[in-house]
Design a protein around this motif. Structure first.
Motif, short mmCIF file in Angstrom:
data_model
loop_
_atom_site.label_atom_id
_atom_site.label_comp_id
_atom_site.label_asym_id
_atom_site.label_seq_id
_atom_site.Cartn_x
_atom_site.Cartn_y
_atom_site.Cartn_z
N GLY A 133 34.33 40.41 45.63
CA GLY A 133 34.41 40.13 44.20
C GLY A 133 35.58 40.79 43.48
O GLY A 133 35.59 40.85 42.25
N TRP A 134 36.56 41.28 44.23
CA TRP A 134 37.73 41.91 43.64
C TRP A 134 38.91 40.95 43.64
O TRP A 134 39.02 40.10 44.51
CB TRP A 134 38.09 43.17 44.42
N ARG A 135 39.82 41.13 42.67
CA ARG A 135 41.04 40.34 42.58
C ARG A 135 42.24 41.29 42.50
O ARG A 135 42.18 42.29 41.77
CB ARG A 135 41.01 39.43 41.33
N PRO A 248 31.06 39.42 37.14
CA PRO A 248 32.01 38.47 37.74
C PRO A 248 32.81 37.68 36.72
O PRO A 248 34.01 37.46 36.91
CB PRO A 248 31.10 37.57 38.58
N ALA A 249 32.17 37.25 35.64
CA ALA A 249 32.90 36.49 34.62
C ALA A 249 33.97 37.34 33.95
O ALA A 249 35.06 36.84 33.62
CB ALA A 249 31.92 35.96 33.57
N LEU A 254 39.69 38.73 33.07
CA LEU A 254 40.77 39.71 33.08
C LEU A 254 41.85 39.33 34.09
O LEU A 254 43.05 39.53 33.85
CB LEU A 254 40.21 41.10 33.40
N HIS A 255 41.43 38.78 35.22
CA HIS A 255 42.41 38.34 36.22
C HIS A 255 43.27 37.20 35.66
O HIS A 255 44.49 37.17 35.87
CB HIS A 255 41.68 37.89 37.48
N ALA A 256 42.64 36.27 34.95
CA ALA A 256 43.39 35.16 34.35
C ALA A 256 44.40 35.67 33.33
O ALA A 256 45.53 35.18 33.23
CB ALA A 256 42.43 34.17 33.71
#
Length: 267
Positions: A133-135, A248-249, A254-256
């Motif tokens: 679950g990490w990016r 997760p959301a 934050l990744h986006a």
């Protein structure tokens, strides 16, 4: 089966199996992680399942693709030049070495290559956290020519990771100084903290500073440095044990935001 074929691909470190027509068009894809077959053509369901038969290992859910989340829609609108997600570990160094490879023969190895090896080792370890679950984003550019080696976002929070090549050297850390072998100590922890602070400002979220020592012979840290986590590259998987901070959301949102180059140019 009208020529349907299965084509495996990798996306964010996870395998997807696409079911394609003879002309290359997709009619479905199978996501192993979610055990879901996403149909783009309802009338092909039977043929799709028959084509995927050898690859299915248990019960699966079959249906149309899920509706994109706001974070996914934001990613789709990014111009390729503004999307940092494709950056490889050490992307900036790779580009620099391609443009100016340096002399073919030199007495000492190019220090950029040692730095590249360190970033690739740390980046590879971080990319393997994707399934938990990490990016991870690599070589995040900052105004002024600086960059964050790796930005990691996951259930345990956000981390700005700086990779330091320490191959077979003794490392001594006394805040803010880092000493490699017999070299002069450098105030590296100030840079690591500054990178995390700039990332916190850009993302309007707390970003923790991490210094990763790649392949050291020995590490001495008499006292834990202020607001910096010091790890070896072998300890990076321990980040996956952290949790309870982000859902997760939140990770995806934050990744986006972080993968958009414009987020960093506004600093």
């Amino acid at each position: 089966m009208d020529g349907l074929r299965v084509v495996p691909t990798w996306r964010h470190g996870q395998e997807r199996l696409y079911v394609c027509l003879p002309d290359g068009g997709n009619v479905a894809w199978y996501d192993r992680e979610t055990a879901r077959v996403n149909l783009l053509r309802d009338d092909r369901e039977g043929e799709v399942l028959a084509a995927l038969g050898p690859f299915l290992t248990g019960p699966v859910t079959v249906g149309p693709p899920p509706v994109p989340t706001p974070a996914e829609l934001a990613r789709l609108t990014l111009h390729p030049d503004d999307d940092l997600a494709p950056n490889r570990p050490g992307e900036a160094l790779l580009v620099a070495l391609e443009r100016e490879p340096g002399p073919a023969h030199r007495l000492r190895p190019d220090p950029r290559r040692r730095a590249l090896t360190a970033e690739q080792a740390a980046g590879g370890a971080l990319d393997r956290l994707d399934g938990a679950g990490w990016r991870t984003l690599h070589s995040v550019p900052l105004p002024g020519g600086d960059r964050i080696h790796h930005l990691v976002i996951g259930p345990g929070g956000l981390f700005a990771v700086h990779a330091l090549p320490a191959r077979r050297r003794r490392v001594h850390v006394t805040d803010p100084l880092v000493t490699l072998g017999r070299r002069e100590p450098l105030p590296l922890l100030r840079r690591v903290r500054a990178d995390a602070d700039r990332a916190s400002h850009a993302l309007t979220a707390e970003v923790h500073a991490v210094l990763v020592l790649v392949d050291p012979a020995n590490v001495t840290v008499p006292q834990p440095p202020r607001s910096v986590r010091v790890l070896t590259d072998g300890e990076l998987p321990d980040l996956a044990r952290l949790g309870g901070m982000l859902k997760p959301a939140d990770v995806e949102a934050l990744h986006a935001m972080a993968r958009d180059r414009a987020t960093w140019t506004r600093l």
